[in-house]
Design a protein around this motif. Structure first.
Motif, PDB file in Angstrom:
ATOM      1  N   ARG A   1       0.851  -1.180   0.000  1.00 26.88           N
ATOM      2  CA  ARG A   1       0.000   0.000   0.000  1.00 26.88           C
ATOM      3  C   ARG A   1       0.890   1.233   0.000  1.00 26.88           C
ATOM      4  O   ARG A   1       1.976   1.228   0.578  1.00 26.88           O
ATOM      5  N   MET A   2       0.414   2.301  -0.652  1.00 28.92           N
ATOM      6  CA  MET A   2       1.233   3.506  -0.758  1.00 28.92           C
ATOM      7  C   MET A   2       1.582   4.073   0.613  1.00 28.92           C
ATOM      8  O   MET A   2       2.702   4.535   0.841  1.00 28.92           O
ATOM      9  N   GLN A   3       0.597   4.040   1.532  1.00 23.94           N
ATOM     10  CA  GLN A   3       0.834   4.621   2.848  1.00 23.94           C
ATOM     11  C   GLN A   3       1.885   3.864   3.652  1.00 23.94           C
ATOM     12  O   GLN A   3       2.385   4.371   4.660  1.00 23.94           O
ATOM     13  N   ASP A   4       2.206   2.634   3.205  1.00 28.45           N
ATOM     14  CA  ASP A   4       3.235   1.852   3.899  1.00 28.45           C
ATOM     15  C   ASP A   4       4.604   1.978   3.229  1.00 28.45           C
ATOM     16  O   ASP A   4       5.597   1.426   3.719  1.00 28.45           O
ATOM     17  N   CYS A   5       4.662   2.696   2.098  1.00 30.78           N
ATOM     18  CA  CYS A   5       5.922   2.870   1.372  1.00 30.78           C
ATOM     19  C   CYS A   5       6.620   4.156   1.812  1.00 30.78           C
ATOM     20  O   CYS A   5       5.975   5.132   2.206  1.00 30.78           O
TER      21      CYS A   5
END
Length: 265
Positions: free
Chosen positions: A240-244
């Motif tokens: 997920r983008m928020q975890d990158c």
């Protein structure tokens, strides 16, 4: 009966006894926001070069012209016939090189003559900036204000002068940022300086014969397209983008840009 006559009849029936309750309740003010919405939808159809959609959206815009004309007719102000006659008269009056015996040598001369005739028709507009609607989108308003100021000679002569002003505005923002801890009104100053920067960027666009609104829209669409591709790329990798991290997302961004360059040759 022509299609236009049929449309006028349909609108009259919608507003009349036994018509549509919603249409009967509307006023000029209540449908005002929809006029803008329909115009933007038409612009999108034009940008997409979608003839089918453009035909539909032009119909929606025409509907609002008819709707407002019907509302005005009901209060005895004017009707659609008056609206049509008004624009026909204006077009003939402002094209004396077509409907009269005047001669013009270029499209620039046509625009110059248009402005001259417009000024004669509206003597109440004594200021150079009179007549610019205050409800225009900010970039378009800035562009129109600058254009009219330029008509009376209040303008930079060369692009390099605009570029110098652009650098000056960036430096002023940096100056506020460098001293932000000691100023209670820093946010207000930043908004003012950022506004000045926007205004100069619009001026630069105008000098380069670019439409500021369209240029900004294209940049936003390019960003959206690339961002959505980055999002899909990350999701395809099970993340997920928020975890990158920003670095990981930047690598994907550069990969997307690189792919565009390859496709473009």
């Amino acid at each position: 009966m022509s299609a236009m006559e049929k449309l006028l009849e349909v609108m009259s029936r919608l507003r009349g006894p036994g018509g549509c309750p919603w249409d009967q309740e509307q006023t000029h003010q209540s449908i005002r926001p929809q006029v803008l919405e329909e115009c933007y939808e038409l612009l999108e159809a034009i940008d997409e070069q979608d003839d089918k959609l453009m035909k539909e959206e032009l119909g929606d815009v025409l509907l609002h012209v008819v709707f407002h004309s019907q509302l005005a007719k009901e209060r005895g102000a004017f009707d659609f016939e008056d609206v049509s006659c008004s624009i026909v008269d204006k077009l003939i009056r402002r094209h004396p090189h077509v409907f009269g015996d005047q001669k013009v040598s270029s499209s620039d001369k046509v625009l110059q003559k248009w402005q001259e005739l417009k000024a004669k028709e509206k003597p109440e507009r004594t200021g150079a900036l009179d007549g610019i609607p205050k409800v225009l989108p900010a970039l378009i308003e800035a562009q129109e204000v600058q254009k009219k100021a330029g008509h009376v000679g209040f303008d930079w002569a060369e692009v390099k002068e605009v570029m110098l002003k652009l650098r000056e505005e960036v430096e002023e923002i940096q100056e506020v940022l460098d001293n932000i801890s000691g100023e209670q009104d820093a946010q207000a100053r930043l908004e003012e300086e950022v506004g000045d920067l926007f205004f100069v960027v619009v001026n630069l666009a105008r000098h380069l014969k670019c439409d500021a609104e369209q240029s900004c829209r294209l940049a936003t669409r390019k960003f959206r397209h690339r961002f959505e591709q980055v999002e899909e790329m990350i999701q395809a990798r099970g993340m997920r983008m928020q975890d990158c991290s920003l670095e990981e997302m930047e690598l994907c961004w550069q990969e997307v840009k690189s792919g565009e360059t390859i496709k473009g040759g």
